[in-house]
Design a protein around this motif. Sequence first.
Motif, PDB file in Angstrom:
ATOM      1  N   GLN A 162       0.857  -1.179   0.032  1.00  0.00           N
ATOM      2  CA  GLN A 162       0.130  -0.189  -0.112  1.00  0.00           C
ATOM      3  C   GLN A 162       0.893   1.409  -0.303  1.00  0.00           C
ATOM      4  OE1 GLN A 162      -2.699   0.393   3.365  1.00  0.00           O
ATOM      5  NE2 GLN A 162      -3.620   2.380   2.400  1.00  0.00           N
ATOM      6  N   PRO A 163       0.451   1.788  -1.303  1.00  0.00           N
ATOM      7  CA  PRO A 163       1.561   3.755  -1.124  1.00  0.00           C
ATOM      8  C   PRO A 163       0.594   4.413  -0.339  1.00  0.00           C
ATOM      9  CG  PRO A 163      -0.227   3.200  -3.098  1.00  0.00           C
ATOM     10  CD  PRO A 163       0.051   1.815  -2.135  1.00  0.00           C
ATOM     11  N   ILE A 164       1.640   5.498   0.494  1.00  0.00           N
ATOM     12  CA  ILE A 164       1.131   5.538   1.427  1.00  0.00           C
ATOM     13  C   ILE A 164       1.493   7.352   1.514  1.00  0.00           C
ATOM     14  CG2 ILE A 164       0.429   4.023   3.393  1.00  0.00           C
ATOM     15  CD1 ILE A 164       3.533   5.530   5.281  1.00  0.00           C
ATOM     16  N   LYS A 165       0.735   8.411   1.856  1.00  0.00           N
ATOM     17  CA  LYS A 165       1.287   9.760   2.191  1.00  0.00           C
ATOM     18  C   LYS A 165       1.711  10.035   3.470  1.00  0.00           C
ATOM     19  CE  LYS A 165      -0.873  12.887  -0.538  1.00  0.00           C
ATOM     20  NZ  LYS A 165      -2.299  13.518  -0.802  1.00  0.00           N
ATOM     21  N   SER A 166       2.113  10.769   3.537  1.00  0.00           N
ATOM     22  CA  SER A 166       2.174  11.591   4.888  1.00  0.00           C
ATOM     23  C   SER A 166       2.742  12.898   4.910  1.00  0.00           C
ATOM     24  CB  SER A 166       3.545  10.601   5.574  1.00  0.00           C
ATOM     25  OG  SER A 166       4.282  10.969   6.955  1.00  0.00           O
ATOM     26  N   THR A 167       1.962  13.145   6.308  1.00  0.00           N
ATOM     27  CA  THR A 167       2.773  14.768   6.379  1.00  0.00           C
ATOM     28  C   THR A 167       3.007  15.436   7.576  1.00  0.00           C
ATOM     29  OG1 THR A 167       0.737  15.798   4.883  1.00  0.00           O
ATOM     30  CG2 THR A 167       1.718  17.259   6.283  1.00  0.00           C
ATOM     31  N   VAL A 168       4.636  15.707   7.512  1.00  0.00           N
ATOM     32  CA  VAL A 168       5.720  15.132   8.535  1.00  0.00           C
ATOM     33  C   VAL A 168       6.231  17.045   8.819  1.00  0.00           C
ATOM     34  CG1 VAL A 168       7.532  14.734   9.443  1.00  0.00           C
ATOM     35  CG2 VAL A 168       6.565  13.342   7.482  1.00  0.00           C
ATOM     36  N   THR A 169       5.869  17.592  10.041  1.00  0.00           N
ATOM     37  CA  THR A 169       6.457  18.254  10.885  1.00  0.00           C
ATOM     38  C   THR A 169       8.114  18.700  11.533  1.00  0.00           C
ATOM     39  OG1 THR A 169       4.061  19.824  10.907  1.00  0.00           O
ATOM     40  CG2 THR A 169       6.222  20.993  12.244  1.00  0.00           C
ATOM     41  N   LEU A 170       9.057  18.774  11.300  1.00  0.00           N
ATOM     42  CA  LEU A 170      10.064  18.482  12.254  1.00  0.00           C
ATOM     43  C   LEU A 170       9.960  19.548  13.108  1.00  0.00           C
ATOM     44  CD1 LEU A 170      12.631  17.286  12.674  1.00  0.00           C
ATOM     45  CD2 LEU A 170      13.705  19.082  10.914  1.00  0.00           C
ATOM     46  N   ILE A 171       9.915  19.218  14.682  1.00  0.00           N
ATOM     47  CA  ILE A 171      10.038  20.472  15.388  1.00  0.00           C
ATOM     48  C   ILE A 171      10.906  20.641  16.035  1.00  0.00           C
ATOM     49  CG2 ILE A 171       8.196  19.803  17.842  1.00  0.00           C
ATOM     50  CD1 ILE A 171       6.667  18.180  16.995  1.00  0.00           C
ATOM     51  N   ASP A 172      12.350  19.691  16.479  1.00  0.00           N
ATOM     52  CA  ASP A 172      13.650  19.563  17.353  1.00  0.00           C
ATOM     53  C   ASP A 172      14.715  19.255  16.916  1.00  0.00           C
ATOM     54  OD1 ASP A 172      14.868  21.416  18.455  1.00  0.00           O
ATOM     55  OD2 ASP A 172      14.369  20.164  20.341  1.00  0.00           O
ATOM     56  N   ILE A 173      15.367  19.687  16.178  1.00  0.00           N
ATOM     57  CA  ILE A 173      16.689  18.950  15.862  1.00  0.00           C
ATOM     58  C   ILE A 173      17.683  18.705  17.292  1.00  0.00           C
ATOM     59  CG2 ILE A 173      18.780  18.524  14.792  1.00  0.00           C
ATOM     60  CD1 ILE A 173      17.390  20.089  12.865  1.00  0.00           C
TER      61      ILE A 173
END
Length: 177
Positions: A162-173
């Motif tokens: 199953q292909p997917i979509k993902s929305t990612v927010t990078l909060i901290d490094i």
Amino acid sequence: MKHKFLFFIFLMLIGVSCKKPEARRPKKHGTTNFYKEVIEKNKKLNTLEKKRLEKLISLDTIRKYHSSANGFWYAYVKKDTVNTNFPKFEDIVQIQYNITDINGNIIYDNQERVYKVDKEDFIPALQDGIKLMKKGETITFVIPSYRAFGVVGDGNKVGVNQPIKSTVTLIDIKSNK
């Protein structure tokens, strides 16, 4: 006559039973050909999936998707043009993400995770995608099945191939040095 017949059967049984048993030879399985067939089949399936995803991406008039060298596509939802710090090997990042099917139906909503870059098991495309991000950025990734959960799914909500979509927010490094 009856005795001759019984004697004949007796001789036949002795002749058959005195023969030494022969070991059966193992049947050769063509594993090399099997693997070649599976590889060819997967290449065809991946090509069809790629075309389907590219068509879906072309229909999205809101975002401009970029093709990565690692086999997935990504579009900026929120882009940082000032910061120059990207996550590096063994940095610890905090992310918030969701996973949907390619039509946008929610599979996992608003997940948070602290992740050590390239040192923990995670969705392969997102492992690479996180390294393209800066702190505070949000990116939507379109991920083919072989870069997501592959031929096994996640064993829960994401299906096989199953292909997917993902929305990612990078909060901290946080640098690990």
